[in-house]
Scaffold this motif. Sequence first.
Motif, PDB file in Angstrom:
ATOM      1  N   LYS A  95      12.173   4.682   4.196  1.00 27.93           N
ATOM      2  CA  LYS A  95      11.176   4.870   5.242  1.00 27.93           C
ATOM      3  C   LYS A  95      10.381   3.602   5.549  1.00 27.93           C
ATOM      4  CE  LYS A  95      11.715   9.405   5.688  1.00 27.93           C
ATOM      5  NZ  LYS A  95      12.123  10.061   6.963  1.00 27.93           N
ATOM      6  N   VAL A  96      10.185   2.743   4.529  1.00 34.29           N
ATOM      7  CA  VAL A  96       9.253   1.629   4.689  1.00 34.29           C
ATOM      8  C   VAL A  96       9.922   0.264   4.546  1.00 34.29           C
ATOM      9  CG1 VAL A  96       7.116   0.567   3.841  1.00 34.29           C
ATOM     10  CG2 VAL A  96       7.365   3.065   3.813  1.00 34.29           C
ATOM     11  N   LEU A  97      10.493  -0.017   3.374  1.00 31.76           N
ATOM     12  CA  LEU A  97      10.921  -1.388   3.073  1.00 31.76           C
ATOM     13  C   LEU A  97      12.248  -1.759   3.731  1.00 31.76           C
ATOM     14  CD1 LEU A  97       9.582  -3.634   1.438  1.00 31.76           C
ATOM     15  CD2 LEU A  97      11.147  -3.104  -0.424  1.00 31.76           C
ATOM     16  N   LYS A  98      13.207  -0.841   3.679  1.00 31.91           N
ATOM     17  CA  LYS A  98      14.524  -1.028   4.300  1.00 31.91           C
ATOM     18  C   LYS A  98      15.283  -2.227   3.729  1.00 31.91           C
ATOM     19  CE  LYS A  98      12.837   1.112   8.564  1.00 31.91           C
ATOM     20  NZ  LYS A  98      13.285   2.454   8.192  1.00 31.91           N
ATOM     21  N   LYS A  99      15.259  -2.352   2.392  1.00 33.59           N
ATOM     22  CA  LYS A  99      16.113  -3.323   1.704  1.00 33.59           C
ATOM     23  C   LYS A  99      17.198  -2.524   0.985  1.00 33.59           C
ATOM     24  CE  LYS A  99      13.036  -7.280   0.900  1.00 33.59           C
ATOM     25  NZ  LYS A  99      13.997  -8.368   1.233  1.00 33.59           N
ATOM     26  N   ASP A 139       0.828  -1.206   0.000  1.00 38.63           N
ATOM     27  CA  ASP A 139       0.000   0.000   0.000  1.00 38.63           C
ATOM     28  C   ASP A 139       0.860   1.253   0.000  1.00 38.63           C
ATOM     29  OD1 ASP A 139      -2.240  -1.604   0.050  1.00 38.63           O
ATOM     30  OD2 ASP A 139      -2.505  -1.476   2.232  1.00 38.63           O
ATOM     31  N   SER A 140       1.916   1.247   0.789  1.00 40.51           N
ATOM     32  CA  SER A 140       2.830   2.391   0.843  1.00 40.51           C
ATOM     33  C   SER A 140       3.520   2.593  -0.498  1.00 40.51           C
ATOM     34  CB  SER A 140       3.872   2.192   1.945  1.00 40.51           C
ATOM     35  OG  SER A 140       3.259   2.148   3.216  1.00 40.51           O
ATOM     36  N   LEU A 141       3.879   1.487  -1.148  1.00 38.51           N
ATOM     37  CA  LEU A 141       4.530   1.574  -2.450  1.00 38.51           C
ATOM     38  C   LEU A 141       3.636   2.277  -3.458  1.00 38.51           C
ATOM     39  CD1 LEU A 141       6.767   0.767  -4.490  1.00 38.51           C
ATOM     40  CD2 LEU A 141       5.527  -1.376  -4.838  1.00 38.51           C
ATOM     41  N   PHE A 142       2.347   1.957  -3.450  1.00 36.88           N
ATOM     42  CA  PHE A 142       1.408   2.567  -4.386  1.00 36.88           C
ATOM     43  C   PHE A 142       1.341   4.081  -4.181  1.00 36.88           C
ATOM     44  CE2 PHE A 142      -2.914   3.851  -5.677  1.00 36.88           C
ATOM     45  CZ  PHE A 142      -2.900   3.420  -6.993  1.00 36.88           C
ATOM     46  N   ILE A 143       1.265   4.512  -2.936  1.00 39.10           N
ATOM     47  CA  ILE A 143       1.174   5.945  -2.629  1.00 39.10           C
ATOM     48  C   ILE A 143       2.448   6.663  -3.065  1.00 39.10           C
ATOM     49  CG2 ILE A 143       1.018   7.631  -0.757  1.00 39.10           C
ATOM     50  CD1 ILE A 143      -0.703   5.522   0.752  1.00 39.10           C
ATOM     51  N   TYR A 144       3.599   6.122  -2.706  1.00 38.32           N
ATOM     52  CA  TYR A 144       4.872   6.737  -3.093  1.00 38.32           C
ATOM     53  C   TYR A 144       5.003   6.790  -4.620  1.00 38.32           C
ATOM     54  CZ  TYR A 144       7.144   7.036   1.519  1.00 38.32           C
ATOM     55  OH  TYR A 144       7.503   7.384   2.805  1.00 38.32           O
ATOM     56  N   SER A 145       4.564   5.735  -5.298  1.00 35.91           N
ATOM     57  CA  SER A 145       4.691   5.674  -6.757  1.00 35.91           C
ATOM     58  C   SER A 145       3.843   6.744  -7.432  1.00 35.91           C
ATOM     59  CB  SER A 145       4.266   4.293  -7.272  1.00 35.91           C
ATOM     60  OG  SER A 145       5.096   3.288  -6.777  1.00 35.91           O
ATOM     61  N   SER A 150      11.311   8.750  -5.459  1.00 36.89           N
ATOM     62  CA  SER A 150      10.248   8.262  -4.564  1.00 36.89           C
ATOM     63  C   SER A 150      10.541   6.845  -4.083  1.00 36.89           C
ATOM     64  CB  SER A 150       8.890   8.324  -5.256  1.00 36.89           C
ATOM     65  OG  SER A 150       8.841   7.468  -6.383  1.00 36.89           O
ATOM     66  N   MET A 151      11.147   6.007  -4.923  1.00 35.10           N
ATOM     67  CA  MET A 151      11.496   4.653  -4.501  1.00 35.10           C
ATOM     68  C   MET A 151      12.640   4.659  -3.486  1.00 35.10           C
ATOM     69  SD  MET A 151       9.266   2.699  -5.801  1.00 35.10           S
ATOM     70  CE  MET A 151       8.201   4.110  -5.471  1.00 35.10           C
ATOM     71  N   TYR A 152      13.538   5.619  -3.628  1.00 38.02           N
ATOM     72  CA  TYR A 152      14.602   5.772  -2.629  1.00 38.02           C
ATOM     73  C   TYR A 152      13.990   6.104  -1.269  1.00 38.02           C
ATOM     74  CZ  TYR A 152      18.285   8.004   0.078  1.00 38.02           C
ATOM     75  OH  TYR A 152      19.151   8.374   1.095  1.00 38.02           O
ATOM     76  N   LEU A 153      13.057   7.051  -1.251  1.00 36.12           N
ATOM     77  CA  LEU A 153      12.406   7.442  -0.005  1.00 36.12           C
ATOM     78  C   LEU A 153      11.553   6.308   0.557  1.00 36.12           C
ATOM     79  CD1 LEU A 153      11.320  11.069  -1.004  1.00 36.12           C
ATOM     80  CD2 LEU A 153      13.217  10.416   0.507  1.00 36.12           C
TER      81      LEU A 153
END
Length: 309
Positions: free
Chosen positions: A125-129, A54-60, A118-121
């Motif tokens: 903030k979220v995934l941490k990979k 869900d977070s990925l969709f918003i950031y994208s 946005s993917m960097y952020l």
Amino acid sequence: MLALEMTWNPIKGIDLGIFTLHFYSVMWIVAFLLGFTIIKRIYKNENQTNESLDSLFIYSVIGIMLGARLGHVIFYQSELISEDFFSIFLPFKFKGGFEFTGFQGLASHGAAIGMIISMYLYNKKVLKKTVLWVLDRVVVPVALGAVFVRLGNFINSEIIGKITDSSFGVRFIQDQYNKYEVVKITGIKNVKEAYTALGNDPKYAEYLENVPYRHPAQLYEAGSYIFVFLILMYFYWKTKKREQQGFLFGLFLVLLWTVRFFVEFVKEAQVEGREDYVSFMNTGQLLSIPFILIGLYFMFVYKPKTKLS
């Protein structure tokens, strides 16, 4: 004689009374929804949570749309900054009278930069990979999304091709005559009806004949991006290249921007006077080269400092 003899004069949206729902906007919505469906399958395969999805969709959405808009302004229409600043961020134009326009003027180079940022952020903030892990997976649905964006451009009769006598020629009436011109020519105040009359009424045949056949450059790109999407899907699902950090992201950059580079040869320059901005290249081609080089680097040179488990 042209094999297609296609005259393109569509309605651009559905009048909902309060505003017009433009098909171009619908194409963006379709792109994001299909992209979400594809990345959901990929995230399930990678054992990622629904919360991170869900977070990925918003950031994208925010990153791509904001990057696309700012990219257009910076690369192609910088005069908006001083002449109509608020139209950069709002679906209205204020210069020359208030008018609802929808979000127009979106640059793919800007969208790419916005996506990367946005993917960097998102990763931080979220995934941490690693940001490359995210980009290697996100580019798969992005490639399909690019197909629908270009179909939207075709519907809008924008980003048109150069004049041609080939069998693929299309006449873009709405590019040749803007809404003010078509109302003046036909005497019909309703713009939609005026365009319909110009395209169908024999008494306007002279004006129709003045519309040249052009390359449908938008369809060339859309068709090519389908193959880019299929190639990325193959490498993700059928090979182990998804485990090589940066490879799919690099492959995406090389394929997509190579397509863009060559299609630019049959496109009209988006900024007047930039047909040969540097040597034989226009702005779009010049901006594509760094992306291709970066892609080659990630495909064949880049070595990650740490391996993901």
